[in-house]
Design an enzyme around this catalytic site. Structure first.
Site, mmCIF file in Angstrom:
data_model
loop_
_atom_site.group_PDB
_atom_site.id
_atom_site.type_symbol
_atom_site.label_atom_id
_atom_site.label_comp_id
_atom_site.label_asym_id
_atom_site.label_seq_id
_atom_site.Cartn_x
_atom_site.Cartn_y
_atom_site.Cartn_z
ATOM 1 N N THR A 184 0.868 -1.182 0.000
ATOM 2 C CA THR A 184 0.000 0.000 0.000
ATOM 3 C C THR A 184 0.899 1.225 0.000
ATOM 4 O O THR A 184 1.931 1.241 0.664
ATOM 5 C CB THR A 184 -0.885 0.075 1.261
ATOM 6 O OG1 THR A 184 -0.029 0.068 2.395
ATOM 7 C CG2 THR A 184 -1.835 -1.078 1.338
ATOM 8 N N TRP B 288 -18.776 17.196 11.758
ATOM 9 C CA TRP B 288 -18.021 16.737 10.598
ATOM 10 C C TRP B 288 -18.528 17.337 9.298
ATOM 11 O O TRP B 288 -19.734 17.414 9.076
ATOM 12 C CB TRP B 288 -18.130 15.219 10.467
ATOM 13 C CG TRP B 288 -17.292 14.491 11.445
ATOM 14 C CD1 TRP B 288 -16.729 15.021 12.584
ATOM 15 C CD2 TRP B 288 -16.914 13.120 11.404
ATOM 16 N NE1 TRP B 288 -16.028 14.043 13.243
ATOM 17 C CE2 TRP B 288 -16.134 12.874 12.544
ATOM 18 C CE3 TRP B 288 -17.162 12.087 10.519
ATOM 19 C CZ2 TRP B 288 -15.593 11.622 12.812
ATOM 20 C CZ3 TRP B 288 -16.631 10.839 10.783
ATOM 21 C CH2 TRP B 288 -15.855 10.613 11.918
ATOM 22 N N LYS C 129 -13.187 18.596 10.752
ATOM 23 C CA LYS C 129 -13.949 18.749 11.993
ATOM 24 C C LYS C 129 -14.075 20.223 12.323
ATOM 25 O O LYS C 129 -13.110 20.865 12.697
ATOM 26 C CB LYS C 129 -13.254 18.001 13.127
ATOM 27 C CG LYS C 129 -13.779 16.613 13.283
ATOM 28 C CD LYS C 129 -13.602 16.100 14.692
ATOM 29 C CE LYS C 129 -14.396 14.824 14.859
ATOM 30 N NZ LYS C 129 -13.866 13.960 15.887
ATOM 31 N N GLU D 279 -6.032 -3.848 0.464
ATOM 32 C CA GLU D 279 -6.317 -4.883 1.468
ATOM 33 C C GLU D 279 -7.547 -5.724 1.120
ATOM 34 O O GLU D 279 -7.829 -6.711 1.789
ATOM 35 C CB GLU D 279 -6.547 -4.214 2.835
ATOM 36 C CG GLU D 279 -5.281 -3.654 3.468
ATOM 37 C CD GLU D 279 -4.971 -2.225 3.012
ATOM 38 O OE1 GLU D 279 -5.493 -1.810 1.959
ATOM 39 O OE2 GLU D 279 -4.203 -1.546 3.714
HETATM 40 P P1 AMP Z 1 -5.614 1.755 -2.317
HETATM 41 O O1 AMP Z 1 -5.323 0.721 -1.316
HETATM 42 O O2 AMP Z 1 -4.427 2.578 -2.709
HETATM 43 O O3 AMP Z 1 -6.315 1.210 -3.492
HETATM 44 O O4 AMP Z 1 -6.616 2.815 -1.642
HETATM 45 C C1 AMP Z 1 -7.839 2.417 -1.086
HETATM 46 C C2 AMP Z 1 -8.641 3.621 -0.670
HETATM 47 O O5 AMP Z 1 -9.027 4.390 -1.812
HETATM 48 C C3 AMP Z 1 -9.945 3.281 -0.002
HETATM 49 O O6 AMP Z 1 -9.792 2.952 1.348
HETATM 50 C C4 AMP Z 1 -10.740 4.573 -0.206
HETATM 51 O O7 AMP Z 1 -10.401 5.554 0.741
HETATM 52 C C5 AMP Z 1 -10.267 5.020 -1.559
HETATM 53 N N1 AMP Z 1 -11.240 4.609 -2.583
HETATM 54 C C6 AMP Z 1 -11.211 3.544 -3.394
HETATM 55 N N2 AMP Z 1 -12.277 3.517 -4.224
HETATM 56 C C7 AMP Z 1 -13.026 4.606 -3.908
HETATM 57 C C8 AMP Z 1 -14.264 5.154 -4.376
HETATM 58 N N3 AMP Z 1 -14.955 4.586 -5.358
HETATM 59 N N4 AMP Z 1 -14.720 6.280 -3.779
HETATM 60 C C9 AMP Z 1 -14.050 6.882 -2.782
HETATM 61 N N5 AMP Z 1 -12.880 6.432 -2.310
HETATM 62 C C10 AMP Z 1 -12.377 5.307 -2.847
#
Ligand code: AMP
Length: 534
Positions: free
Chosen positions: A181, A439, A434, A326
């Protein structure tokens, strides 16, 4: 019933037998378009697998790659995992220090690298002592001059491999893929996928309620193959005989449109920032995306304006997906339903801004700070927890599980869930604003702002405020020369609560974009931290 422990290599062997002629199209580094197919990819993946075995790569060892979306990357997906090693995809857009950390943490012995990224590795190779050999993704004739240790071309490496190589039997939980990640704080964390979790994810993603794909589709894979195993598309493609169109380095509007038109693309996958560029290019050049039926967009929230533009100008349905490294990553999707077809357009677009319903296998819940379950009424929001057979249990080489006693993984997202089961991301926990103890959702504010005709891209951050702790600041990349704050404020008036009104609007030329195409709010927060204190 019979015991069944399959290797993901079985997917490409299946495609070789059942869909040998279905094309895998690649834009090469030189810009020209070349064609392979599942039959070819399978043979060459087997040659690669047997060559790795001959080299001495052992089951469970991580084989690194800094690779673009190409047919050779497809071969690596199946050849490396299929022979029992782990396909470790490295994001070449990360900071070199993070790449060094990742290579050392994964103890890569071999790294496959595109010729364009060779200089990047040359600069850091002295800090990567575990690496014995670099394999450049080119033919012997195309080998550049390089100082990389024991450099050899990919074609040379697989030359004497066995195209009839048989994938070994591996254990139930044998690992097949590794993806780190791109954490903005601390060291990157590895998520290790197993053959079993990947195959289950492939089935789920292939189902009509997963992504609604079929063998009639031609998929433009703009999502990089280093990002969460290319959202599972290499595997889903092989299981279903779907034509894959792989753009290599050509990610600009013109290059993508050419592929879409020439290769009859019906479905396109990627993050919102890529589609902003594509839509802009189409608008400027008066192009309609004729064959495309759907785009599947995830990675960050899809703005209402983008959903509307795809529908009204191109007749393209947007499916929003949510997931994370994840979660392998497919977890929820906003698929088109018959009920949606009957809705007034605006209502449908609004629904499509939600992140969607979970696909079978994934369970979701929202909880408050004390872990109490919150009602799924579409109003209450809290921490989003997830569990399922393709959700991370423990980060790679960590001593402790990343889940609670009941198997729930805390996503770090703040969400609501409505009575129909649609999940909506209110914010990333660390991006939430915040103000006076209440929020404000930066995602909602961005969505509202982005519908303004003079705004191309918007990002909202919380910045320190002497009275309210934090207040929203709206950063805008203008779509044209008009930079009119008052027009934006009056546009927002009936779309957001009064007290959500951004304290200021700043016009910027561009927003900082991170390694996976998301706006880097951490940088914006740092840059504008005193903006409202002056
Ligand atoms: P990654 O592990 O780099 O793919 O990032 C995952 C994170 O991307 C998630 O926990 C979300 O915060 C964000 N994310 C993924 N898909 C979306 C979506 N369709 N809308 C908003 N946030 C998203």
């Amino acid at each position: 019933m019979q015991k069944w422990t399959k290797n993901v290599g079985s997917l490409i062997s299946y495609a070789e037998r059942i869909f040998p002629d279905v094309e895998i199209v690649t834009r090469n580094l030189s810009g020209e378009i070349t064609k392979s197919n599942y039959g070819e990819v399978a043979k060459r993946a087997k040659k690669l697998g047997s060559s790795l075995e001959k080299y001495g790569i052992k089951h469970g060892q991580n084989v690194g790659s800094l690779a673009l979306n190409t047919y050779r990357n497809m071969e690596m997906y199946f050849g490396i995992s299929g022979m029992g090693a782990v396909m470790h995809t490295i994001n070449f857009r990360l900071h070199p220090e993070q790449i060094v950390y990742i290579i050392n943490h994964a103890e890569n012995r071999i790294i496959f690298v595109e010729t364009v990224f060779a200089p990047l590795l040359e600069a850091i190779q002295d800090n990567c002592p575990t690496v014995e050999q670099y394999i450049l993704l080119c033919s012997a004739e195309e080998m550049p001059e390089t100082k990389l240790k024991n450099a050899i071309s990919y074609e040379e490496f697989i030359k004497d491999g066995d195209e009839k190589y048989e994938w070994p039997e591996l254990g139930e939980d044998a690992p097949c893929g590794l993806c780190y990640t791109s954490g903005t704080t601390g060291n990157p964390k590895g998520v290790l996928y197993s053959h079993k979790s990947t195959l289950l994810h492939t089935w789920a993603g292939s189902s009509a309620n997963g992504m609604g794909l079929s063998a009639d589709d031609s998929i433009l894979m703009v999502v990089p193959m280093f990002h969460v195993m290319g959202w599972g598309l290499p595997y889903i493609g092989a299981m279903n005989g779907i034509k894959l169109v792989l753009p290599g380095m050509g990610m600009d509007g013109a290059a993508l449109v050419e592929l879409i038109q020439k290769e009859d693309v019906t479905l396109a996958f990627g993050v919102p920032t890529i589609w902003l560029g594509l839509l802009g290019y189409c608008e400027e050049n008066n192009i309609k995306l004729d064959n495309v039926k759907q785009t599947i967009i995830g990675g960050s929230a899809v703005p209402y304006a983008m959903i509307k533009e795809f529908d009204e100008k191109h007749d393209v349905n947007v499916v929003q997906g949510w997931g994370m490294t994840e979660t392998s990553p497919l977890a929820t999707a906003t698929l088109r339903t018959p009920a949606m077809d009957k809705m007034p357009k605006e209502e449908r677009y609004k629904l499509q801004t939600k992140q969607g319903k979970p696909i079978y296998g994934i369970e979701l819940k929202i909880v408050d700070d004390d872990g109490n379950r919150l009602p799924e009424d579409g109003e209450a929001f809290g921490k989003l927890l997830v569990r399922g057979p393709w959700v991370n249990k423990r980060y790679y080489k960590h001593d402790e599980d990343a889940i609670d006693a009941d198997g729930w993984f805390d996503t770090g997202d703040i969400s609501s869930i409505d009575p129909e089961g649609y999940m909506t991301i209110v914010d990333r926990a660390k991006d939430v604003i915040k103000s006076g103890g209440e929020w404000i959702s930066s995602v909602d504010l961005e969505n509202a702002a982005q519908s303004h005709p003079d705004i191309m891209q918007a990002s909202v951050i919380g910045v320190a405020h002497p009275k309210w702790d934090e207040r929203p600041l709206l950063l805008v990349v203008p779509a044209n020369d008009k930079k009119d704050k008052e027009s934006i404020y009056s546009f927002l008036e009936d779309k957001i609560a009064k007290w959500w009104k951004p304290d200021d609007i700043v016009f910027v030329e561009e927003l900082p974009i991170g390694a996976t195409g998301k706006v880097l709010k951490i940088e914006l927060r740092e840059q504008y931290k005193d903006h409202l204190m002056k």
